[in-house]
Motif scaffolding. Structure first.
Motif, PDB file in Angstrom:
ATOM      1  N   LEU A  66      -9.458  -5.236  -8.264  1.00  0.00           N
ATOM      2  CA  LEU A  66      -8.882  -6.572  -8.399  1.00  0.00           C
ATOM      3  C   LEU A  66      -7.675  -6.738  -7.469  1.00  0.00           C
ATOM      4  N   CYS A  67      -6.734  -5.805  -7.537  1.00  0.00           N
ATOM      5  CA  CYS A  67      -5.515  -5.911  -6.728  1.00  0.00           C
ATOM      6  C   CYS A  67      -5.776  -5.596  -5.261  1.00  0.00           C
ATOM      7  N   GLN A  68      -6.606  -4.594  -4.997  1.00  0.00           N
ATOM      8  CA  GLN A  68      -6.901  -4.242  -3.604  1.00  0.00           C
ATOM      9  C   GLN A  68      -7.634  -5.379  -2.887  1.00  0.00           C
ATOM     10  N   ASN A  69      -8.568  -6.026  -3.546  1.00  0.00           N
ATOM     11  CA  ASN A  69      -9.270  -7.150  -2.918  1.00  0.00           C
ATOM     12  C   ASN A  69      -8.295  -8.272  -2.570  1.00  0.00           C
ATOM     13  N   TYR A  70      -7.364  -8.549  -3.473  1.00  0.00           N
ATOM     14  CA  TYR A  70      -6.371  -9.594  -3.218  1.00  0.00           C
ATOM     15  C   TYR A  70      -5.466  -9.208  -2.039  1.00  0.00           C
ATOM     16  N   ILE A  71      -4.977  -7.990  -2.040  1.00  0.00           N
ATOM     17  CA  ILE A  71      -4.083  -7.530  -0.967  1.00  0.00           C
ATOM     18  C   ILE A  71      -4.807  -7.532   0.378  1.00  0.00           C
ATOM     19  N   HIS A  72      -6.050  -7.066   0.393  1.00  0.00           N
ATOM     20  CA  HIS A  72      -6.805  -7.048   1.655  1.00  0.00           C
ATOM     21  C   HIS A  72      -7.093  -8.460   2.156  1.00  0.00           C
ATOM     22  N   SER A  73      -7.291  -9.407   1.234  1.00  0.00           N
ATOM     23  CA  SER A  73      -7.495 -10.799   1.675  1.00  0.00           C
ATOM     24  C   SER A  73      -6.220 -11.336   2.317  1.00  0.00           C
ATOM     25  N   LYS A  74      -5.069 -10.960   1.794  1.00  0.00           N
ATOM     26  CA  LYS A  74      -3.790 -11.379   2.383  1.00  0.00           C
ATOM     27  C   LYS A  74      -3.547 -10.687   3.721  1.00  0.00           C
ATOM     28  N   GLU A  75      -4.033  -9.449   3.843  1.00  0.00           N
ATOM     29  CA  GLU A  75      -3.915  -8.739   5.121  1.00  0.00           C
ATOM     30  C   GLU A  75      -4.775  -9.431   6.182  1.00  0.00           C
ATOM     31  N   LYS A  76      -5.978  -9.852   5.820  1.00  0.00           N
ATOM     32  CA  LYS A  76      -6.846 -10.561   6.770  1.00  0.00           C
ATOM     33  C   LYS A  76      -6.244 -11.885   7.214  1.00  0.00           C
ATOM     34  N   GLN A  77      -5.450 -12.513   6.330  1.00  0.00           N
ATOM     35  CA  GLN A  77      -4.768 -13.760   6.673  1.00  0.00           C
ATOM     36  C   GLN A  77      -3.481 -13.510   7.470  1.00  0.00           C
ATOM     37  N   LYS A  78      -3.188 -12.233   7.747  1.00  0.00           N
ATOM     38  CA  LYS A  78      -1.994 -11.814   8.475  1.00  0.00           C
ATOM     39  C   LYS A  78      -0.699 -12.159   7.734  1.00  0.00           C
ATOM     40  N   ALA A  79      -0.796 -12.252   6.412  1.00  0.00           N
ATOM     41  CA  ALA A  79       0.398 -12.471   5.599  1.00  0.00           C
ATOM     42  C   ALA A  79       1.186 -11.170   5.465  1.00  0.00           C
ATOM     43  N   LEU A  80       0.465 -10.043   5.475  1.00  0.00           N
ATOM     44  CA  LEU A  80       1.112  -8.747   5.276  1.00  0.00           C
ATOM     45  C   LEU A  80       0.340  -7.653   5.989  1.00  0.00           C
ATOM     46  N   ARG A  81       0.999  -6.504   6.100  1.00  0.00           N
ATOM     47  CA  ARG A  81       0.356  -5.283   6.585  1.00  0.00           C
ATOM     48  C   ARG A  81       0.468  -4.254   5.471  1.00  0.00           C
ATOM     49  N   ILE A  82      -0.545  -3.434   5.322  1.00  0.00           N
ATOM     50  CA  ILE A  82      -0.550  -2.416   4.276  1.00  0.00           C
ATOM     51  C   ILE A  82      -0.152  -1.070   4.873  1.00  0.00           C
ATOM     52  N   LYS A  83       0.803  -0.425   4.244  1.00  0.00           N
ATOM     53  CA  LYS A  83       1.191   0.928   4.640  1.00  0.00           C
ATOM     54  C   LYS A  83       0.691   1.862   3.543  1.00  0.00           C
ATOM     55  N   THR A  84      -0.119   2.829   3.911  1.00  0.00           N
ATOM     56  CA  THR A  84      -0.732   3.738   2.948  1.00  0.00           C
ATOM     57  C   THR A  84       0.308   4.700   2.388  1.00  0.00           C
ATOM     58  N   TRP A  85       0.255   4.873   1.088  1.00  0.00           N
ATOM     59  CA  TRP A  85       1.148   5.824   0.408  1.00  0.00           C
ATOM     60  C   TRP A  85       0.683   7.235   0.749  1.00  0.00           C
ATOM     61  N   PRO A  86       1.585   8.100   1.219  1.00  0.00           N
ATOM     62  CA  PRO A  86       1.177   9.460   1.603  1.00  0.00           C
ATOM     63  C   PRO A  86       0.596  10.231   0.417  1.00  0.00           C
ATOM     64  N   GLU A  87      -0.477  10.948   0.664  1.00  0.00           N
ATOM     65  CA  GLU A  87      -1.140  11.751  -0.359  1.00  0.00           C
ATOM     66  C   GLU A  87      -0.155  12.768  -0.935  1.00  0.00           C
ATOM     67  N   GLY A  88      -0.042  12.824  -2.255  1.00  0.00           N
ATOM     68  CA  GLY A  88       0.820  13.789  -2.920  1.00  0.00           C
ATOM     69  C   GLY A  88       2.306  13.489  -2.802  1.00  0.00           C
ATOM     70  N   ALA A  89       2.669  12.288  -2.380  1.00  0.00           N
ATOM     71  CA  ALA A  89       4.082  11.953  -2.189  1.00  0.00           C
ATOM     72  C   ALA A  89       4.754  11.626  -3.516  1.00  0.00           C
ATOM     73  N   THR A  90       6.030  11.895  -3.582  1.00  0.00           N
ATOM     74  CA  THR A  90       6.857  11.494  -4.718  1.00  0.00           C
ATOM     75  C   THR A  90       7.969  10.603  -4.191  1.00  0.00           C
ATOM     76  N   LEU A  91       8.555   9.820  -5.068  1.00  0.00           N
ATOM     77  CA  LEU A  91       9.578   8.863  -4.657  1.00  0.00           C
ATOM     78  C   LEU A  91      10.888   9.198  -5.339  1.00  0.00           C
ATOM     79  N   THR A  92      11.976   9.242  -4.575  1.00  0.00           N
ATOM     80  CA  THR A  92      13.301   9.390  -5.156  1.00  0.00           C
ATOM     81  C   THR A  92      14.169   8.260  -4.649  1.00  0.00           C
TER      82      THR A  92
END
Length: 114
Positions: A66-92
């Motif tokens: 549901l969310c990925q389809n929406y985000i990808h549709s916005k990417e196709k409209q050039k509203a945004l670019r998607i940056k992939t979250w690094p595999e195994g990454a943690t956030l501080t």
């Protein structure tokens, strides 16, 4: 007496209007999708502009069809670019605003909030 409150927030520069949205109950993919549609994408376009970068972690609601389809549709409209979250990454979040640091197995990336 005690309790917790979950908020989604978008903060920009001095001239932007900042938003806080209270998230009631458990956030599932439908609620997250609604926040993307009603708050995240419109606020980011207003504050940053077309072709902003959206990066999410691998939380199941973020990676739902549901969310990925929406985000990808916005990417196709050039509203945004998607940056992939690094595999195994943690956030501080360091104490020194306005940075966040993402740690992967091999690299540490620091991003400045926009």
């Amino acid at each position: 007496m005690g309790g917790s409150v979950m908020l989604w927030g978008c903060f920009g520069g001095e001239r932007s209007r900042n938003y806080l949205v209270q998230v009631k109950g458990i956030m599932k993919k439908e609620k997250y999708h609604s926040i993307l549609q009603r708050h995240t994408i419109p606020s980011s376009l207003r504050i940053i502009g077309q072709n902003f970068i959206l990066q999410q972690d691998n939380d199941p609601k973020h990676s739902s069809k549901l969310c990925q389809n929406y985000i990808h549709s916005k990417e196709k409209q050039k509203a945004l670019r998607i940056k992939t979250w690094p595999e195994g990454a943690t956030l501080t979040k360091p104490k020194s605003e306005p940075e966040m640091t993402i740690h992967t197995h091999t690299h540490t990336h620091t991003y400045v909030y926009v």
